[in-house]
Design an enzyme around this catalytic site. Structure first.
Site, mmCIF file in Angstrom:
data_model
loop_
_atom_site.group_PDB
_atom_site.id
_atom_site.type_symbol
_atom_site.label_atom_id
_atom_site.label_comp_id
_atom_site.label_asym_id
_atom_site.label_seq_id
_atom_site.Cartn_x
_atom_site.Cartn_y
_atom_site.Cartn_z
ATOM 1 C CD GLU A 40 -2.994 -0.626 -0.036
ATOM 2 O OE1 GLU A 40 -2.928 0.403 -0.294
ATOM 3 O OE2 GLU A 40 -3.612 -1.682 -0.494
ATOM 4 N N GLY A 84 10.572 6.896 -6.080
ATOM 5 C CA GLY A 84 10.052 8.410 -5.894
ATOM 6 C C GLY A 84 9.682 8.512 -4.401
ATOM 7 C CE1 TYR A 123 -7.154 3.255 -0.128
ATOM 8 C CE2 TYR A 123 -4.759 3.393 0.087
ATOM 9 C CZ TYR A 123 -5.809 2.758 -0.550
ATOM 10 O OH TYR A 123 -5.788 1.720 -1.359
ATOM 11 C CG ASP A 141 -7.812 5.425 -3.486
ATOM 12 O OD1 ASP A 141 -8.757 5.189 -3.614
ATOM 13 O OD2 ASP A 141 -6.916 4.869 -3.779
ATOM 14 C CB SER A 317 4.636 16.069 -4.399
ATOM 15 O OG SER A 317 5.447 16.788 -3.420
#
Ligand code: SF4
Length: 370
Positions: A40, A84, A123, A141, A317
Site C-alpha cells: 500500500e 520516488g 486510507y 482514496d 510533488s
C-alpha cells in the site's frame, strides 16, 4: 443516505465481478499485514506495473518487520531508488522500528494503534486493516471517490475534507458483513480497470445499470475537483565532475541533509538560481567557471569546466526542477577525500549510495552507469 436496495445492488454486483475478474497481483497472494502494508505504501502515487518488481525485491531484502527495522537506512533507500517520494521509505522504516520495539514485530491489528504509526494516513490504515484483517474499515482514496461521485452522482468537490468524510461513511455502510477485504479491493479494482479517470468503460462495468452519473450523462465530468496549484519552478546548474588520473572512473557526489526533500540521498553537486537570474545565467554567465569556483569553496575539489552536456527536468510533488548539466574534470592529485558531504564515488560504489531518479538519468546519459 441512498436507497438500501441501490446500496445492496452496488455491493453485490461489485463483489461478484471482482471474484471473477480480479488481477493476480503479488500482494494479493498474501494476507501478511506487513506485506499488505509495504504494497500500500509503494502503490501511493505509483503504478501497479512499476511497483511489482520493487515489492518482490524489497520483501526479499527485508522479509519481516524486524529485518526492515534493523537495516541501515541507506540500504532501505537504495531498495526504494527509482520509486520516488522517498519519505515513504523513511517513514516505513521508522514505523517498522516502532512496531519492532512496541509490538514485538507484530503489526497491530487495532486501527488506532496502526494509524498512529509514522506515514500512515486514513486510507492506508483502512486498506491494511480491511485487506489483512478483514476489519470493517473504509479505505477511500482518489479512485474510490471517483467511483462514488459517478455511481451516486455526488457533485461535491472531492478535494474538500467534508466530501471525503461523507464518502468514508458511505463506504462503511456499503461494506457487506464479513466481506471488508474483498469489497475494498473490489472498489479499488473497479477504479483502476473500469471506472478510470478519462473515458470510463461503462459498457463493461458491473454496476452500469444503476449508475446515476452515467444515466445523467455526467460520467466524464465527474468527479468535481478544484485544481491543485502547479509545482513551483526551481532553476539549477548541475555539475557532472569526472575524475582523471588517480581519480579516473569516479564521479563527485554529495549527500543531502538528513531532513527535508530527498533527505540523506546522494546527488550531483548543483547551484540554485532565482527565476529572475536564470535567463542571464544560461545566456551570458560562464556557468562552468561559476560551478568550478563554488565547488572549490565547498568541497576543496579543483575542477575545470568542460562544456554543457544538456538539460534535465524533474517534478517532485510540489517543485519542478529545471537543470542545466555541465561537465567538469578534476585530476585531484590523489586526494580521494574532499570535504564532507562530498565524496568521490566509483560506478561500483553507487550500490551503497541511493540517488534520486533525475541524477540516475544524468549519470546513465553520460555513460557512467547502466
Ligand atoms: Fe463508472 Fe461508468 Fe461504471 Fe458508472 S457505469 S461506475 S461511470 S464505469
Amino acid at each position: 443516505m441512498y436507497e438500501s436496495e441501490t446500496m445492496r445492488y452496488f455491493s453485490r454486483e461489485l463483489l461478484d465481478w471482482y471474484r471473477v475478474q480480479k488481477r493476480d497481483l503479488p500482494w494479493r497472494r498474501s494476507r501478511d499485514p506487513y506485506h499488505i502494508w509495504v504494497s500500500e505504501i509503494m502503490l501511493q502515487q505509483t503504478r501497479v506495473e512499476t511497483v511489482k518488481p520493487y515489492y518482490e525485491r524489497f520483501l526479499s531484502l527485508f522479509p519481516t518487520v524486524g529485518a526492515l527495522a534493523a537495516a541501515p537506512e541507506e540500504q532501505v533507500l537504495k531498495a526504494w531508488e527509482g520509486l520516488g517520494y522517498y519519505s515513504r521509505a523513511r517513514n516505513l522504516q521508522s514505523a517498522a522500528r516502532e512496531v519492532a520495539e512496541r509490538y514485538g514485530g507484530r503489526v497491530p491489528d487495532r486501527k488506532d494503534e496502526f494509524a498512529a504509526l509514522k506515514g500512515i494516513g486514513p486510507y492506508t490504515a483502512g486498506a491494511v486493516m480491511s485487506i489483512a484483517f478483514n476489519r470493517r474499515e473504509p479505505a477511500v482514496d482518489g479512485n474510490v471517490m471517483r467511483v462514488f461521485s459517478r455511481f451516486f452522482l455526488i457533485e461535491e468537490d472531492i478535494a474538500k475534507g467534508a466530501t471525503r468524510a461523507y464518502m468514508e461513511r458511505l463506504a462503511y455502510e456499503l461494506i457487506p458483513e464479513g466481506e471488508a477485504s474483498d469489497f475494498n479491493q473490489a472498489l479499488m479494482e473497479l477504479g483502476a480497470l473500469v471506472c478510470v479517470p478519462k473515458s470510463p468503460n461503462c459498457l463493461i462495468c458491473p454496476v452500469m445499470e444503476r449508475c446515476a452519473g452515467r444515466l445523467a450523462g455526467k460520467e466524464e465530468s465527474l468527479p468535481l475537483k478544484t485544481k491543485a496549484k502547479p509545482p513551483r519552478p526551481e532553476y539549477r546548474a548541475c555539475a557532472l565532475v569526472m575524475g582523471e588520473g588517480e581519480l579516473q572512473g569516479r564521479v563527485l557526489l554529495r549527500q543531502r541533509p538528513a531532513a527535508g526533500l530527498l533527505a540523506s540521498m546522494w546527488e550531483l553537486p548543483h547551484v540554485e538560481f532565482s527565476e529572475a537570474g536564470w535567463p542571464a545565467a544560461i545566456a551570458d554567465e560562464p556557468l562552468g567557471e561559476l560551478l568550478s569556483e563554488r565547488l572549490a569553496g565547498d568541497s576543496g575539489v579543483a575542477a575545470s569546466p568542460g562544456g554543457t552536456l544538456g538539460v534535465a527536468e524533474h517534478t517532485f510533488s510540489h517543485i519542478h526542477w529545471h537543470m542545466r548539466v555541465l561537465r567538469l574534470t578534476a585530476s585531484g592529485g590523489g586526494d580521494l577525500q574532499p570535504q564532507a558531504p562530498y565524496r568521490w564515488i566509483s560506478a561500483g560504489e553507487l550500490e551503497n549510495h541511493p540517488l534520486p531518479n533525475v541524477f540516475i538519468r544524468i549519470l546513465r546519459d553520460a555513460g557512467f552507469m547502466q
